[in-house]
Design a protein around this motif. Sequence first.
Motif, PDB file in Angstrom:
ATOM      1  N   ALA A 110       0.820  -1.207   0.000  1.00 51.32           N
ATOM      2  CA  ALA A 110       0.000   0.000   0.000  1.00 51.32           C
ATOM      3  C   ALA A 110       0.858   1.263   0.000  1.00 51.32           C
ATOM      4  N   GLU A 111       2.097   1.152   0.493  1.00 54.70           N
ATOM      5  CA  GLU A 111       2.976   2.320   0.604  1.00 54.70           C
ATOM      6  C   GLU A 111       3.868   2.418  -0.624  1.00 54.70           C
ATOM      7  N   LYS A 112       3.660   3.480  -1.409  1.00 54.14           N
ATOM      8  CA  LYS A 112       4.445   3.663  -2.638  1.00 54.14           C
ATOM      9  C   LYS A 112       5.170   5.001  -2.668  1.00 54.14           C
ATOM     10  N   ARG A 113       5.154   5.715  -1.530  1.00 52.08           N
ATOM     11  CA  ARG A 113       5.733   7.067  -1.525  1.00 52.08           C
ATOM     12  C   ARG A 113       7.103   7.136  -0.879  1.00 52.08           C
ATOM     13  N   ILE A 114       7.480   6.098  -0.124  1.00 51.79           N
ATOM     14  CA  ILE A 114       8.761   6.139   0.597  1.00 51.79           C
ATOM     15  C   ILE A 114       9.579   4.898   0.248  1.00 51.79           C
ATOM     16  N   PRO A 115      10.902   4.979   0.407  1.00 55.60           N
ATOM     17  CA  PRO A 115      11.747   3.789   0.158  1.00 55.60           C
ATOM     18  C   PRO A 115      11.442   2.696   1.176  1.00 55.60           C
ATOM     19  N   GLN A 116      11.595   1.450   0.733  1.00 61.87           N
ATOM     20  CA  GLN A 116      11.409   0.299   1.624  1.00 61.87           C
ATOM     21  C   GLN A 116      12.513  -0.719   1.375  1.00 61.87           C
ATOM     22  N   ASP A 117      12.796  -1.513   2.379  1.00 64.79           N
ATOM     23  CA  ASP A 117      13.791  -2.584   2.262  1.00 64.79           C
ATOM     24  C   ASP A 117      13.152  -3.892   2.692  1.00 64.79           C
ATOM     25  N   GLY A 118      13.614  -4.975   2.088  1.00 59.56           N
ATOM     26  CA  GLY A 118      13.101  -6.289   2.453  1.00 59.56           C
ATOM     27  C   GLY A 118      14.075  -7.375   2.069  1.00 59.56           C
ATOM     28  N   ARG A 119      13.660  -8.612   2.289  1.00 54.85           N
ATOM     29  CA  ARG A 119      14.516  -9.772   2.019  1.00 54.85           C
ATOM     30  C   ARG A 119      13.684 -10.894   1.451  1.00 54.85           C
ATOM     31  N   ILE A 120      14.283 -11.662   0.554  1.00 54.57           N
ATOM     32  CA  ILE A 120      13.650 -12.863   0.005  1.00 54.57           C
ATOM     33  C   ILE A 120      14.635 -14.013   0.176  1.00 54.57           C
ATOM     34  N   GLN A 121      14.155 -15.152   0.628  1.00 52.20           N
ATOM     35  CA  GLN A 121      14.970 -16.360   0.705  1.00 52.20           C
ATOM     36  C   GLN A 121      14.313 -17.440  -0.141  1.00 52.20           C
ATOM     37  N   LEU A 122      15.095 -18.072  -0.998  1.00 47.82           N
ATOM     38  CA  LEU A 122      14.541 -19.137  -1.821  1.00 47.82           C
ATOM     39  C   LEU A 122      15.635 -20.100  -2.252  1.00 47.82           C
ATOM     40  N   ASN A 123      15.200 -21.253  -2.758  1.00 51.20           N
ATOM     41  CA  ASN A 123      16.116 -22.256  -3.281  1.00 51.20           C
ATOM     42  C   ASN A 123      16.029 -22.255  -4.799  1.00 51.20           C
ATOM     43  N   VAL A 124      17.165 -22.189  -5.448  1.00 52.08           N
ATOM     44  CA  VAL A 124      17.233 -22.273  -6.907  1.00 52.08           C
ATOM     45  C   VAL A 124      18.182 -23.400  -7.262  1.00 52.08           C
ATOM     46  N   ASP A 125      17.659 -24.390  -7.982  1.00 49.38           N
ATOM     47  CA  ASP A 125      18.475 -25.538  -8.389  1.00 49.38           C
ATOM     48  C   ASP A 125      19.145 -26.195  -7.179  1.00 49.38           C
ATOM     49  N   GLY A 126      18.421 -26.267  -6.055  1.00 51.14           N
ATOM     50  CA  GLY A 126      18.958 -26.914  -4.869  1.00 51.14           C
ATOM     51  C   GLY A 126      19.928 -26.062  -4.079  1.00 51.14           C
ATOM     52  N   LYS A 127      20.108 -24.803  -4.473  1.00 52.03           N
ATOM     53  CA  LYS A 127      21.044 -23.915  -3.776  1.00 52.03           C
ATOM     54  C   LYS A 127      20.270 -22.813  -3.060  1.00 52.03           C
ATOM     55  N   GLN A 128      20.590 -22.596  -1.795  1.00 53.21           N
ATOM     56  CA  GLN A 128      19.936 -21.558  -0.998  1.00 53.21           C
ATOM     57  C   GLN A 128      20.537 -20.192  -1.346  1.00 53.21           C
ATOM     58  N   ILE A 129      19.688 -19.245  -1.750  1.00 48.30           N
ATOM     59  CA  ILE A 129      20.165 -17.888  -2.012  1.00 48.30           C
ATOM     60  C   ILE A 129      19.280 -16.888  -1.273  1.00 48.30           C
ATOM     61  N   ASP A 130      19.877 -15.777  -0.891  1.00 48.02           N
ATOM     62  CA  ASP A 130      19.152 -14.670  -0.272  1.00 48.02           C
ATOM     63  C   ASP A 130      19.165 -13.499  -1.250  1.00 48.02           C
ATOM     64  N   LEU A 131      18.082 -12.752  -1.244  1.00 50.49           N
ATOM     65  CA  LEU A 131      18.019 -11.527  -2.039  1.00 50.49           C
ATOM     66  C   LEU A 131      17.706 -10.369  -1.106  1.00 50.49           C
ATOM     67  N   ARG A 132      18.548  -9.341  -1.151  1.00 51.78           N
ATOM     68  CA  ARG A 132      18.282  -8.119  -0.392  1.00 51.78           C
ATOM     69  C   ARG A 132      17.582  -7.146  -1.330  1.00 51.78           C
ATOM     70  N   VAL A 133      16.384  -6.738  -0.965  1.00 49.56           N
ATOM     71  CA  VAL A 133      15.507  -6.002  -1.875  1.00 49.56           C
ATOM     72  C   VAL A 133      15.378  -4.555  -1.416  1.00 49.56           C
ATOM     73  N   SER A 134      15.534  -3.634  -2.361  1.00 54.30           N
ATOM     74  CA  SER A 134      15.381  -2.206  -2.067  1.00 54.30           C
ATOM     75  C   SER A 134      14.395  -1.599  -3.058  1.00 54.30           C
ATOM     76  N   SER A 135      13.430  -0.859  -2.535  1.00 54.71           N
ATOM     77  CA  SER A 135      12.430  -0.201  -3.375  1.00 54.71           C
ATOM     78  C   SER A 135      12.523   1.313  -3.172  1.00 54.71           C
ATOM     79  N   VAL A 136      12.583   2.037  -4.291  1.00 58.28           N
ATOM     80  CA  VAL A 136      12.663   3.503  -4.234  1.00 58.28           C
ATOM     81  C   VAL A 136      11.628   4.077  -5.202  1.00 58.28           C
ATOM     82  N   PRO A 137      10.757   5.001  -4.753  1.00 59.38           N
ATOM     83  CA  PRO A 137       9.762   5.587  -5.665  1.00 59.38           C
ATOM     84  C   PRO A 137      10.419   6.514  -6.688  1.00 59.38           C
ATOM     85  N   THR A 138      10.039   6.371  -7.961  1.00 57.60           N
ATOM     86  CA  THR A 138      10.505   7.266  -9.025  1.00 57.60           C
ATOM     87  C   THR A 138       9.280   7.870  -9.708  1.00 57.60           C
ATOM     88  N   ILE A 139       9.501   8.742 -10.671  1.00 59.21           N
ATOM     89  CA  ILE A 139       8.361   9.453 -11.290  1.00 59.21           C
ATOM     90  C   ILE A 139       7.493   8.528 -12.137  1.00 59.21           C
TER      91      ILE A 139
END
Length: 559
Positions: free
Chosen positions: A239-268
């Motif tokens: 619901a919040e699209k006006r301010i930057p946000q940070d998050g994390r995703i954890q998943l397995n790809v091809d049997g390998k555990q990877i983490d993704l550090r996610v950053s969201s920044v509003p642009t025009i």
Amino acid sequence: MNDDLVLEVLREVGMANQEQIDQAQELAVEKSISTSDAMVEMQLMTKQDILQAIAGYYGMEMIALTGYKFDPEAVDSIPAELAKKYGVMPIKIAGDTLQVAVSDPSDISLVDTLRVLLHKNVEPVVAAQPEIDAAITQFYGSLAELGAIAKEDVDLDTRETGDREDATDDDAPVIRLVTKIIVDAQRRRASDIHLEPLEKTFRVRYRIDGVLQQVDTPHKRLQASILSRLKIMSKMSIAEKRIPQDGRIQLNVDGKQIDLRVSSVPTIHGESIVMRILDKSSLMLGLPELGFLSDDQALFEKLISLPDGILMVTGPTGSGKTTTLYGCLNYINKPSVKIITVEDPVEYELTGINQVHVNEEIGMSFSAALRAMLRQAPNVIMVGEIRDVETANIAINASMTGHLVFSTLHTNDAPGAITRLIDIGVKPFLCASAIRAVIAQRLVRKICPKCKVPYMPTEQELHALKIPPAQVETATFMKGMGCDNCNGTGYRGRAGIFEIFVINDDIRRMIYERSTVSSIRQRARELGMRTLREDGMRKVLAGMTTPEEVLSITVGDKE
């Protein structure tokens, strides 16, 4: 496409004689296929040859859609349902005319139907149906293809990705498309995924070996759905699209555990999302894999085995400082050694190491965490980054009371770290007493081993690297020609180039006397310190990388 028409055209343009046609018709009856398919099976011609002949017969242009730069306005002009129903793909708008790729040049009624439905002047061009289908899937989405992607060996941890219990069948294509973007990035060894809303397009780029590469992009109309899906997976507020946000995703790809550090920044034009892929396997690299040659490796191993003092790694963002520090910790990580780190944020979880996450909002700053860590009786401390004089002084005091401290600083070269610390308020005598060495580093791309070939650099490159003529005669310079293994770039993977600045008694005295950084640097070079460019030159001579790569990375290297 009418088989009789195809045979008539092939006969008229001289691509097939009557004997060949008769043989093809016999095979067609035997296998219950068209005569043109029988000709392809007999290897008399290819499907592309047949389509080219039909296009020429009707005076139409034939184009290849693979890698084609489609006009976003043209794609917007035909609804997805219409494109899929008639198997056509809009490619560009020229004036008031819409160019549309069709696979059957003889189907005049199709062009008339499109003109009536779109209220536009439609100009057909010819393309192979598989290429048209692939373009429709890329820009409009295909449930069938995305369903196939979902059946690939991709195991998503639904507890961590935040799948919604109320997800509907309509969500499935977008869910699978997002999965495909992440999986493709991991399989292509990308370090970052950039999803960037632009005015008329929604651009997706992967950073591979430090260089951004644009990949097939989803249609602009899928932008909102893709961004919402990623925000749900990373536990951000959709619901919040006006301010930057940070998050994390954890998943397995091809049997390998990877983490993704996610950053969201509003642009025009919408929210820009960058996902940094944190692959734990990259932390298991030994010192040679980091890029150390044998003599530097021996020196580095000696430095990180010291009982106390500060060892600093400097360089800009993305120069591999964290990977090098984690490599140090892995090297010295033993049951008899207690290691504590303070990081912002903790990017990788390391077995056997106590890691503390900085949280300024609740008062857990670098300095507060460091004070608490010292009461834990550690042998080794890693401070993610020295940002202020308070943190620097605590780290220095820790090093002078029997702890080995690792940290990073943002400076262009190794001697510059001393002046940076003094500039932020650290006393010169404390710097001189506590710091054992500073390592500046950069990352250069390594030549692809599958397409590596010898070559001779230009005179300008040899002069810029100051390679002596005697070494030129004995060296075997290499470069990559480009192949599937390296996506045509000639490079695969990266390695470090290093400037190792050891603080000895001479340098310590100069720091006491507040000597300039240029004079400290000059004395360090007299004592044997190699610059980044000089270390890069050694890796060029060793066939690891190219002169062009070293010169571009060390363009600001001081002589």
